[in-house]
Design an enzyme around this catalytic site. Structure first.
Site, PDB file in Angstrom:
ATOM      1  N   SER A  83       0.833  -1.200   0.000  1.00  0.00           N
ATOM      2  CA  SER A  83       0.000   0.000   0.000  1.00  0.00           C
ATOM      3  C   SER A  83       0.872   1.257   0.000  1.00  0.00           C
ATOM      4  O   SER A  83       1.640   1.449  -0.935  1.00  0.00           O
ATOM      5  CB  SER A  83      -0.953  -0.064   1.204  1.00  0.00           C
ATOM      6  OG  SER A  83      -2.003   0.839   1.040  1.00  0.00           O
ATOM      7  N   ASP A 120     -10.181  -5.774  -2.591  1.00  0.00           N
ATOM      8  CA  ASP A 120      -9.547  -4.715  -1.793  1.00  0.00           C
ATOM      9  C   ASP A 120     -10.452  -3.479  -1.825  1.00  0.00           C
ATOM     10  O   ASP A 120     -10.751  -2.947  -2.906  1.00  0.00           O
ATOM     11  CB  ASP A 120      -8.180  -4.422  -2.440  1.00  0.00           C
ATOM     12  CG  ASP A 120      -7.340  -3.424  -1.663  1.00  0.00           C
ATOM     13  OD1 ASP A 120      -7.914  -2.512  -1.036  1.00  0.00           O
ATOM     14  OD2 ASP A 120      -6.109  -3.565  -1.708  1.00  0.00           O
ATOM     15  N   HIS A 159      -7.369  -6.119   1.310  1.00  0.00           N
ATOM     16  CA  HIS A 159      -6.160  -5.304   1.515  1.00  0.00           C
ATOM     17  C   HIS A 159      -5.333  -5.789   2.712  1.00  0.00           C
ATOM     18  O   HIS A 159      -4.308  -5.216   3.021  1.00  0.00           O
ATOM     19  CB  HIS A 159      -6.610  -3.857   1.767  1.00  0.00           C
ATOM     20  CG  HIS A 159      -5.547  -2.821   1.581  1.00  0.00           C
ATOM     21  ND1 HIS A 159      -4.926  -2.584   0.369  1.00  0.00           N
ATOM     22  CD2 HIS A 159      -4.985  -1.924   2.441  1.00  0.00           C
ATOM     23  CE1 HIS A 159      -4.047  -1.600   0.497  1.00  0.00           C
ATOM     24  NE2 HIS A 159      -4.058  -1.185   1.748  1.00  0.00           N
TER      25      HIS A 159
HETATM   26  N1  LIG Z   1      -7.434   2.242   9.416  1.00  0.00           N
HETATM   27  C1  LIG Z   1      -7.918   2.046   8.094  1.00  0.00           C
HETATM   28  C2  LIG Z   1      -7.282   0.873   7.431  1.00  0.00           C
HETATM   29  C3  LIG Z   1      -5.839   1.125   7.222  1.00  0.00           C
HETATM   30  C4  LIG Z   1      -5.198  -0.036   6.540  1.00  0.00           C
HETATM   31  O1  LIG Z   1      -5.846  -0.910   5.945  1.00  0.00           O
HETATM   32  N2  LIG Z   1      -3.921  -0.058   6.628  1.00  0.00           N
HETATM   33  C5  LIG Z   1      -3.181  -1.082   5.964  1.00  0.00           C
HETATM   34  C6  LIG Z   1      -2.091  -0.427   5.172  1.00  0.00           C
HETATM   35  S1  LIG Z   1      -2.735   0.797   4.065  1.00  0.00           S
HETATM   36  C7  LIG Z   1      -2.577  -2.035   6.968  1.00  0.00           C
HETATM   37  O2  LIG Z   1      -1.651  -2.746   6.629  1.00  0.00           O
HETATM   38  N3  LIG Z   1      -3.055  -2.048   8.204  1.00  0.00           N
HETATM   39  C8  LIG Z   1      -2.480  -2.827   9.273  1.00  0.00           C
HETATM   40  C9  LIG Z   1      -3.008  -4.188   9.422  1.00  0.00           C
HETATM   41  O3  LIG Z   1      -3.824  -4.643   8.606  1.00  0.00           O
HETATM   42  O4  LIG Z   1      -2.565  -4.866  10.366  1.00  0.00           O
HETATM   43  C10 LIG Z   1      -9.399   1.840   8.115  1.00  0.00           C
HETATM   44  O5  LIG Z   1      -9.914   1.749   9.195  1.00  0.00           O
HETATM   45  O6  LIG Z   1      -9.986   1.754   7.024  1.00  0.00           O
END
Ligand SMILES: N[C@@H](CCC(=O)N[C@@H](CS)C(=O)NCC(=O)O)C(=O)O
Length: 282
Positions: free
Chosen positions: A150, A226, A259
């Site tokens: 990402s 995603d 994602h």
């Molecule tokens: N916080 C965001 C999502 C953020 C997100 O998906 N971050 C990705 C990278 S862009 C990630 O790797 N998050 C950490 C995880 O899944 O442990 C939401 O609530 O929609």
């Protein structure tokens, strides 16, 4: 020698998973990173694979969730997983918004105050961290690869494209490929880099690949389920830019995958093998 502090070290797949902290010149304060040493590191220098994580992540996220150590142990790869930004900066607006500031450094060298004094993740990842790692670990600086997820996929692609010859391999999961054209980039880049859009283009993989190709095939995996696919990621833009620039690209789309790290952990082995073959570890 630049000092590093060991936060923890634990045996993992015959090697060692460590967490470290050090003072960063680039980021003007303490930075943390995770580093996995495969068993081969006990007797020889090993190639290094950098993994850049996404929004909201730290050095722990992929270390815990990607499941990369098992095959890295077999292939003899050192894995380096840095934090995604400086922390505890105290800047107004640096926390409280997951799309900007701490946890959202976008792997740029900020030019706008106050961010420019701390948010210099590009220099940190490209120059400072590799030098530090070569000082403290049996790492072969001549054999490095870079990957990310990402926002970290954006980091990996832009860094590899901006520094020809520095990395032998590059890959990404669900990368932001055109930050100048999507809401995440349109929000963060002006605050870090100012209003001049040509400064943003210097950190846009689609813009970069039209001018300078990477010497090797770029591997990208993207989940079709995603939630950010059509708004923030738009891999078709990179596909088109690579075709225009003459860049070799393998873009794989996977039905049903989202994602998350469930997606990443499913295909991480393919990425490790992609890097290993370019890094002399087939
Ligand atoms: N916080 C965001 C999502 C953020 C997100 O998906 N971050 C990705 C990278 S862009 C990630 O790797 N998050 C950490 C995880 O899944 O442990 C939401 O609530 O929609």
């Amino acid at each position: 020698m630049t000092e590093i502090e060991t936060i923890s070290e634990q045996r993992c797949h015959g090697g060692t998973q460590g967490f470290y902290r050090h003072h960063s010149e680039s980021c003007g304060g303490p930075m943390r990173f995770a580093l996995y040493q495969p068993p081969q590191a006990a007797s020889e220098v090993c190639p290094v694979l950098y993994y850049l994580a996404g929004l909201t992540c730290t050095e722990e996220t992929a270390t815990i969730k990607a499941g990369a150590q098992r095959l890295a142990s077999e292939l003899g790869l050192i894995l380096v997983m840095p934090d995604t930004s400086p922390r505890n900066t105290g800047f107004d607006g640096a926390t409280g918004d997951w799309e900007f500031g701490e946890g959202a450094g976008f792997y740029v060298d900020a030019t706008q105050a106050p961010w420019s004094s701390r948010f210099r993740m590009h220099s940190y990842v490209v120059d400072e961290l590799p030098a530090l790692i070569a000082e403290h670990f049996p790492a072969d600086r001549e054999r490095s690869g870079i990957m990310g997820h990402s926002m970290g996929g954006h980091g990996a692609l832009t860094i590899a494209l901006k520094h020809p010859g520095r990395y032998r391999s590059v890959s990404a999961f669900a990368p932001i490929v055109a930050p100048t054209q999507v809401p995440w980039g349109e929000k963060a880049l002006p605050r870090y880099l100012g209003e001049d859009t040509s400064a943003w283009a210097a950190y846009d993989a689609c813009e970069l690949v039209r001018r300078q190709t990477f010497d090797g095939t770029i591997l990208i995996d993207q989940g079709e389920a995603d939630g950010f696919l059509s708004t923030q990621l738009k891999p078709e833009l990179f596909d088109q830019a690579c075709a225009e620039g003459g860049q070799s690209l393998v873009l794989r789309r996977h039905a049903g995958y989202d994602h998350s790290y469930y997606f990443i952990s499913t295909f991480i082995d393919d990425h490790l093998r992609h890097h290993a073959s370019a890094l002399g570890r087939p």
